[in-house]
Design a protein around this motif. Structure first.
Motif: not given
Length: 261
Positions: A193-197, A200-201, A207, A210
Motif C-alpha cells: 500500500q505504501r509503495r502504491w501511495q 501515486h504521488a 490503486r 498499479w
C-alpha cells in the motif's frame, strides 16, 4: 469441514495487521480463544477493536525480538488460558537490497529479525504447547526461501535459513508438536500500500491499475496479489487438528508464481 478449533487457544505474533490480523479474525470465528501481540500500542488497540474485543481475545504489547517481552507475553497467555494449542509466527517484512548494497549491520539486523522472530516465541511458548493434546506451530515464511531474488539477497538468505530451522523442528518436536510453514508470494499488505501511495504521488496512477501492473510485471499466473485472508485460511488448516498427520510440510500460497519443483 470442522477444523476443530472450538475451545482451543491460538497465539498469533504480528497480529495487528495483514495476515496476522486475518488469522486472528478467522480463528475467533472458528471458536478459538486468540492472543495477538504487536509492538505499537495504538495499532494493538485498533486491532482489538477491529476483532470485536471480548473475553476470547487477548491483545498484548510485545516486541518479538525482546526476549523478556516475549516471555512476558507467554506468561500473560499462561495466566489467561493456561495453554497454547497453536502458535503462528508471523512477524517481519522484507529488505530490498543487492549483495553490493547490503552492509554488515543490515545483514545482522535482517538475520536477527527473521530468525529470532521465530526462535524467541518458539522458546517461550513450548511449555504451553506441550500442555496441549493437539499442539501445532505454523511459521509464516516467504517463497524467497526456495526462490531467491537478487534484489532481496539478504532476506532470501535469511528466509532459507528459517525454512531449514522449521524443517528441523518438525523432527525434533515430533510427535508431540506438529511444525509446518507457508511460503508466501506477493500478498496485499501495508508495505505494498505504501509503495502504491508513493507511485501515486509521483504518477497519479490508481490503486487497481498499479496492482494489476505489479502482478503482470511479477508474472503471477493468478493475475493479482493475494489477499491476507487467503494465506490465513492456509495457516488455519495447517495448524488445526484436521491436519493431524501433516508435519514438516510447506504450503506455497503464491498465485502460481513459483518456478521450482
Amino acid at each position: 469441514m470442522d477444523l476443530g478449533y472450538a475451545g482451543r487457544v491460538a497465539v498469533v505474533t504480528g497480529g495487528t495487521s495483514g495476515i496476522g490480523l486475518a488469522c486472528a479474525r478467522l480463528l475467533l470465528a472458528e471458536g478459538a480463544s486468540v492472543a495477538i501481540c504487536g509492538r505499537d500500542e495504538a495499532r494493538l488497540a485498533s486491532a482489538r477493536e477491529a476483532l470485536g474485543g471480548g473475553e476470547s481475545l487477548l491483545a498484548h504489547r510485545c516486541d518479538v525480538l525482546d526476549g523478556a517481552q516475549v516471555a512476558g507475553f507467554a506468561e500473560a497467555v499462561r495466566g489467561w488460558r493456561g495453554r497454547c494449542d497453536l502458535l503462528v509466527n508471523n512477524a517481519g517484512q522484507g529488505r530490498v537490497s543487492t549483495f553490493a548494497e547490503t552492509t554488515d549491520e543490515a545483514w545482522r539486523e535482517e538475520l536477527e529479525l527473521k530468525f529470532f522472530s521465530q526462535i524467541r516465541p518458539l522458546r517461550a511458548f513450548l511449555p504451553l504447547l506441550r500442555a496441549s493434546d493437539a499442539a501445532a506451530i505454523v511459521g509464516v515464511n516467504s517463497l524467497l526461501a526456495l526462490q531467491p531474488e537478487p534484489h532481496m539477497v539478504c532476506t532470501s538468505a535469511a528466509r532459507a535459513g528459517v525454512q531449514n530451522l522449521l524443517k528441523s523442528l518438525a523432527t525434533e518436536l515430533a510427535p508431540a508438536i506438529r511444525v509446518n510453514s507457508i511460503l508466501l508470494g506477493l500478498v496485499d499488505s501495508g508495505q505494498w500500500q505504501r509503495r502504491w501511495q508513493a507511485a501515486h504521488a509521483e504518477t497519479g496512477i490508481g490503486r487497481e491499475a498499479w496492482f494489476a501492473s505489479l502482478a503482470a510485471k511479477k508474472g503471477i499466473p493468478a493475475g493479482r496479489l493475494g489477499q491476507p485472508e487467503e494465506p490465513a485460511r492456509a495457516i488455519l488448516f495447517l495448524g488445526s487438528p484436521a491436519a493431524s498427520y501433516v508435519t514438516g510440510a510447506q504450503l506455497e500460497v503464491s498465485g502460481g508464481v513459483s518456478r521450482f519443483l
